[in-house]
Each structure stands twice: as C-alpha cells, then as structure tokens.
Design an enzyme around this catalytic site. Structure first.
Site, mmCIF file in Angstrom:
data_model
loop_
_atom_site.group_PDB
_atom_site.id
_atom_site.type_symbol
_atom_site.label_atom_id
_atom_site.label_comp_id
_atom_site.label_asym_id
_atom_site.label_seq_id
_atom_site.Cartn_x
_atom_site.Cartn_y
_atom_site.Cartn_z
ATOM 1 N N LYS A 133 3.770 0.517 9.721
ATOM 2 C CA LYS A 133 3.956 1.794 9.040
ATOM 3 C C LYS A 133 3.362 2.935 9.842
ATOM 4 O O LYS A 133 3.896 4.034 9.873
ATOM 5 C CB LYS A 133 3.285 1.747 7.665
ATOM 6 N N GLU A 188 0.875 -1.170 0.000
ATOM 7 C CA GLU A 188 0.000 0.000 0.000
ATOM 8 C C GLU A 188 0.915 1.222 0.000
ATOM 9 O O GLU A 188 1.764 1.347 0.892
ATOM 10 C CB GLU A 188 -0.827 -0.038 1.285
ATOM 11 N N ARG A 244 4.055 -13.406 9.952
ATOM 12 C CA ARG A 244 4.643 -12.064 9.869
ATOM 13 C C ARG A 244 6.008 -12.071 10.528
ATOM 14 O O ARG A 244 6.260 -12.872 11.434
ATOM 15 C CB ARG A 244 3.772 -11.068 10.630
HETATM 16 P P1 ATP Z 1 1.957 -2.178 8.162
HETATM 17 O O1 ATP Z 1 1.302 -3.003 9.215
HETATM 18 O O2 ATP Z 1 3.392 -1.927 8.438
HETATM 19 O O3 ATP Z 1 1.223 -0.932 7.812
HETATM 20 P P2 ATP Z 1 0.785 -3.421 5.908
HETATM 21 O O4 ATP Z 1 0.495 -4.853 5.935
HETATM 22 O O5 ATP Z 1 -0.367 -2.563 6.063
HETATM 23 O O6 ATP Z 1 1.975 -3.127 6.899
HETATM 24 P P3 ATP Z 1 1.224 -3.276 3.117
HETATM 25 O O7 ATP Z 1 1.865 -2.208 2.332
HETATM 26 O O8 ATP Z 1 -0.192 -3.539 2.925
HETATM 27 O O9 ATP Z 1 1.546 -2.961 4.624
HETATM 28 O O10 ATP Z 1 2.070 -4.603 2.991
HETATM 29 C C1 ATP Z 1 2.399 -5.229 1.796
HETATM 30 C C2 ATP Z 1 2.657 -6.662 2.099
HETATM 31 O O11 ATP Z 1 3.680 -6.794 3.078
HETATM 32 C C3 ATP Z 1 1.430 -7.331 2.648
HETATM 33 O O12 ATP Z 1 1.148 -8.466 1.859
HETATM 34 C C4 ATP Z 1 1.799 -7.731 4.045
HETATM 35 O O13 ATP Z 1 1.294 -8.999 4.331
HETATM 36 C C5 ATP Z 1 3.298 -7.754 4.036
HETATM 37 N N1 ATP Z 1 3.848 -7.404 5.351
HETATM 38 C C6 ATP Z 1 3.710 -6.259 6.031
HETATM 39 N N2 ATP Z 1 4.327 -6.321 7.226
HETATM 40 C C7 ATP Z 1 4.881 -7.562 7.306
HETATM 41 C C8 ATP Z 1 5.649 -8.255 8.289
HETATM 42 N N3 ATP Z 1 5.985 -7.686 9.457
HETATM 43 N N4 ATP Z 1 6.045 -9.513 8.014
HETATM 44 C C9 ATP Z 1 5.731 -10.090 6.845
HETATM 45 N N5 ATP Z 1 5.011 -9.504 5.888
HETATM 46 C C10 ATP Z 1 4.575 -8.258 6.104
HETATM 47 MG MG MG Z 2 -1.972 -3.520 4.366
#
Ligand code: ATP
Ligand code: MG
Length: 549
Positions: free
Chosen positions: A267, A32, A257
């Site tokens: 984020k 995102e 994760r």
């Molecule tokens: P955040 O919680 O940091 O805002 P998010 O999941 O909202 O992270 P996205 O940009 O949607 O951020 O993430 C893109 C991809 O990265 C998603 O498929 C998510 O599953 C993966 N991802 C995010 N954080 C982790 C993590 N700590 N470990 C593994 N995969 C992750």
């Molecule tokens: Mg997300």
C-alpha cells in the site's frame, strides 16, 4: 463435519474440529483502512471468507484501526465496496479494532496485576541498544518495578500526564528468548494523537501484537488466518491469549503472501504512486488495486478464480502475471460479444463498389455461441482497416494487405490492393482497392485460397472514439530483486499507457455502458471507461504464449 481438506489450513482446521478444539469455523479479515485493497489482500480475504464458507462458518470484517495515525473513512467505504464486488459478505459482523480499546486497557491492567507487564522508561533508541543479540539477552532495567508503581504509572499514562515516548508498557516474558518478539515486547505506547472514532479519548494506544489476539478472542474467532510475516509473532499471540481472561482461544495459521511478477503489492508504494501523480489515482487501470482492476474490466469472479488457481501454500513464491491475465481472458473469451474496432485507421476506397450503395452483413456476436445472436454490419465504398494490416514493404510471410496483394475482409469480400495515395508528408492518405464481388457476402467458403483475413469497418458504420491500451506498470520482473541503489519508480514502464486518439469503432459500441465487456476482434478485450464516457480501455490482449503447467 467431515470436509476434505484442499490445503494445509483446512488440514489444521480438520484436526481442531476432530480434537474438539473448535466446533465451528469463524474467521476474520482485518484490513488497515489506510489505503485501497490490492490483489494481495484479495488472496487473504478469499482465504478468510472462502474457508469460513466452505465449513458453513462465518467471517467478520474488522477494520484494524488501533493505530490512530492514518485512517480515513474514504478507505473504509472503498474496502467494503471491493469485498462485496468480489462476492463476499460479512453480514452483520462489521467491527473496528478500536471497538475494544476499553477491553485492551482492562487486560493490560490484568497483566500488570499478575506481574506480567510493567511500565518501562527506556527511550526507543535505548530499547534498540538494549535488545541484545542471538548470544546476549536483552537488558531491561525497569522490569522489576513493583506492581503498584506500574499500575499507578499506567493509569497516569492513560490520563495524559506524560509526553509521547516518556513511558511504555511492556510484557514481562523472556529477555533471553531466541525470538526477539518475546523479549519483553511493548504493549502500549503514548501517542497524543486523536483517533478518527474516539477523538481525544485516548492518548495511549495498544500495539498490533497486543490488540490483535484480544480482538480475535473477543469476537469468538476460531482461526486467525494471516500472511507469513506474522509467523514469528505467533508465540506472542499465544502468550497474550493465555495470559489475559479472554473467553475464546483462537488459533493463528499463516500462509504465503501473494507476489506477482512486474507488480509491487504494498500500500505504501501504491500510495506513493498516487500522491506523486505517477498514476491517475488508486483506480488507475494499471494499478493492482481491486478498484483499478475493476475499472480496467476485470470481473470479481476472474480475480477469485485466480486466487483459487494459485492455491494456498506455506512458502512464499512469485506468481507469473500472465496467469492473472489468463483468468480474465478465459472468462471473456466465453462471455464477451465480438465487435470491430480499427484502432489506427487507414482509409480504403473500393473503386469498383458504387458510391452510395450499402450492403448489410449479419456478423455473429460470438462465433462459438450462436445463441448470442448476430448484428448488422454495413459494407460501403469507403472503409477503414488498421495500419498494422498494411505493409508497403512487407516482411516475409506478411499475409495481410500489401501492394498488388489480396486479402479477405472478415465476413465480406476479398480485395486487391491498387493505388496508394500519399499525403504531402509521405503518410498514407488512402488505399484504393478492388473487391471481388463474387466472394464473401458473409460466406468465406468461396473456394478462394487467401491466407490473410483482416478486420474492417465501413465509414458509414464507424464513429470516432478514444481507446487506451495498457501494459505492465513496471519493467522489473521480480520485485524482490530490486537492486540496492534503485527504487521501484526507476522501473516505471514508459509504454504502460498508450492512448489511441483517432480510433474508429463500430457504431453499435456507441451505447455501450460501463461494466460491459467486448472482444474487439483480432485486438483484445475492452470495456468502456467508467470515468470517461466514450473511452474504451483494454483489459487484456487477445493471446498469450503462457501455458500453465
Ligand atoms: P501492505 O503491505 O500492502 O500495506 P498490509 O499487510 O499492511 O499490506 P493490511 O490492510 O494490514 O495491509 O492487510 C490486511 C490483510 O491482508 C493482512 O492480514 C495481510 O496479511 C493480508 N495481505 C496483505 N498483503 C498481502 C499479500 N500480498 N498476500 C497475501 N495477503 C496479504
Ligand atoms: Mg498491516
């Protein structure tokens, strides 16, 4: 395509290939664009790109921008840069989730026509109130609205006739499902908010649960790999794929994760640190963002190495931050040329060394790699040693310089401590020593048994520079154990950044460029700050007690 599986995702893929459910592996990474990538994203994208590569398949990069709220092209560019830096490439397959808004709308209409979606009038609060619990089904008074009526209302929603929240489009699935995501989930919401790519074209936006499976299917994704929090959404993902006329049937597989000690991978939290000025931007070298780690001196390879060392598991776990540090330390131990820096200098005068005389010793750039060559290092009457290497009142077993004591200067002479001259405030002005000029000359095999060896710089070969030492940003070891009455910012480590203003560096470092990395002997690994020329940043300390099992 017989490939040996090295984790459960690859086992599933092998099953699908064997059963003919897929004939290739096509994955995607869907960030995102509302912040910079952190090392948790790196785990996800290393799995997405890495798995596709292993099977000779493809991986798409798709900006998940269906939510119009907070996108920014600054983030899109940064995400691309970070992925390339790690060594992955999407080739010509760069997409936006919003590319499919027209299709999303068509598929929503298809569901309404099939009697599988309806326009609902419950407010968000009512929906919460009506959702039921494990023993009581949800209530949804509008689920039997005639198809024609829902079709007409949905079109009017799209045309902007209603205010935010007045109606939603919901899937008609199962109000009694044990999985709450299947209790007639919302597929579309009214949001009068311009989209960064489409302006005011849309005022209804699909939810992630509706849009994501459609995006995957339209791009021909075979395996949609995502983190564990989406496991509970999988039945809905599959329901969407089954009930709209998409050309492919992707399979969602979830993995754990990444969580790291002393580190918050969110984020939202990281943005908060940036916006409140608690760190110096997204690329502050203490941040777990890829840009921060890059600036700090991490290599893309060391981070990918870390992701492969932690492996791919189904269950969440907490990884010791020292494993990450070990990955970069192992790499730099092999590749970083050695240099001398005296971070907290004390002046030393060698009384029996003639004023004006200079000798040049050749010191190896890497003790184990003679092919990395040597560099000339000057010896003269006036030297610097580190304050840590001198103790006026030495603790037991202190083998560095102390009153009356002897110590070896690395690659040079053995010196003996003489007069200690103080400033008016009691601090040390300079230490007088005598050198045993029979020793040394770059050859420590001189028969003298001296326990301590310290690093040094001659004043003639030193220049002043600023060096920044970093330590962990948070003091809370397990971030999932945040006490209820606390916030993460209550755990900011006041020692996380220490600026050494008056460090003395070997002159050859003066031309070092951003991206170069050095071992400062006995001190740690350092890199020039790409943002502040002349300043060096500590990537990681030299040693650690961590022993991987
Ligand atoms: P955040 O919680 O940091 O805002 P998010 O999941 O909202 O992270 P996205 O940009 O949607 O951020 O993430 C893109 C991809 O990265 C998603 O498929 C998510 O599953 C993966 N991802 C995010 N954080 C982790 C993590 N700590 N470990 C593994 N995969 C992750
Ligand atoms: Mg997300």
């Amino acid at each position: 395509m017989a490939i040996e599986a090295s984790n459960f995702i690859e086992e599933f893929i092998n099953e699908d290939l064997a059963a003919g459910k897929a004939d290739t592996v096509h994955t995607r990474f869907p960030p995102e664009p509302n912040g910079y990538l952190h090392i948790g994203h790196c785990k996800a994208l290393a799995i997405d790109f890495g798995t596709a590569k292993k099977y000779g398949g493809m991986c798409n990069l798709r900006m998940d921008d269906t939510n119009p709220a907070k996108e920014d092209t600054e983030y899109v560019d940064a995400i691309k840069e970070d992925i390339h830096w790690l060594g992955f490439d999407w080739e010509d397959r760069f997409f936006y989730g919003s590319d499919y808004f027209d299709k999303d709308y068509e598929f929503a209409v298809e569901l309404i026509k099939k009697g599988l979606a309806y326009v609902c009038e419950l407010t968000a609060e009512q929906m919460e109130e009506y959702r039921g619990d494990l023993t009581h089904p949800a209530r949804s008074p509008w689920r039997d609205r005639p198809i024609e009526e829902s079709l007409a209302l949905f079109e009017r929603m799209k045309n902007g006739e209603f205010e935010n929240g007045r109606y939603t489009l919901r899937a008609k699935i199962d109000l009694a499902s044990g999985n709450f995501w299947m209790r007639d989930p919302v597929l579309y919401r009214i949001k009068h908010m311009p989209h960064h790519r489409y302006g005011d074209k849309w005022c209804i936006y699909p939810t992630y649960d509706f849009a994501h499976p459609i995006q995957d299917a339209l791009e021909g994704i075979t395996h949609s790999l995502c983190s564990l929090e989406f496991e509970i959404h999988r039945p809905l993902y599959n329901w969407v794929i089954e009930n709209v006329s998409v050309p492919h049937t992707p399979r969602q597989i979830e993995f754990a994760r990444l969580n790291i000690t002393y580190t918050v991978l969110s984020k939202r939290f990281l943005r908060g640190l940036v916006e409140s000025g608690l760190v110096d931007g997204w690329d502050d070298p203490r941040m777990p963002t890829l840009c921060g780690m890059r600036r700090r001196g991490y290599t893309g390879a060391s981070i990918v190495d870390f992701c492969s060392r932690i492996g791919v598991a189904k269950a969440d776990s907490l990884v010791d931050i020292r494993l990450l540090e070990a990955c970069i330390r192992d790499e730099l131990n092999e590749t970083a040329p050695r240099r001398v820096a005296v971070l907290d200098p004390i002046k030393v005068i060698v009384d029996n060394y003639p004023e004006g005389k200079e000798e040049v010793f050749d010191l190896p750039n890497h003790p184990q790699h003679p092919e990395m060559g040597t560099r000339p290092v000057t010896f003269s009457r006036e030297l610097y040693i580190d304050a840590e290497d001198f103790a006026e009142v030495p603790p037991p077993k202190f083998f560095r310089l102390k009153p009356e004591g002897e110590v070896r200067l690395m690659g040079a002479y053995i010196i003996k401590c003489g007069e200690i001259v103080k400033n008016e405030d009691g601090s040390i002005k300079e230490i007088h020593v005598t050198a045993d000029l029979e020793t040394g000359n770059g050859n420590p095999v001189d028969g003298r048994k001296i326990k301590g060896t310290i690093h040094w710089l001659s004043a003639a070969n030193a220049y002043d520079a600023q060096v920044v030492m970093y330590d962990k940003l948070l003091t809370l070891e397990d971030p999932s154990k945040l006490p209820k009455d606390k916030e993460y910012t209550d755990y900011l480590n006041p020692e996380s950044k220490k600026v050494m203003l008056g460090a003395k560096l070997e002159k050859s470092l003066a031309d070092a460029k951003a991206g170069e990395r050095f071992q400062f002997v006995r001190t740690g690994y350092f890199t020039p700050d790409s943002k502040n020329p002349g300043t060096f940043l500590r990537t990681v300390t030299l040693k650690d007690s961590y022993k991987p099992q």
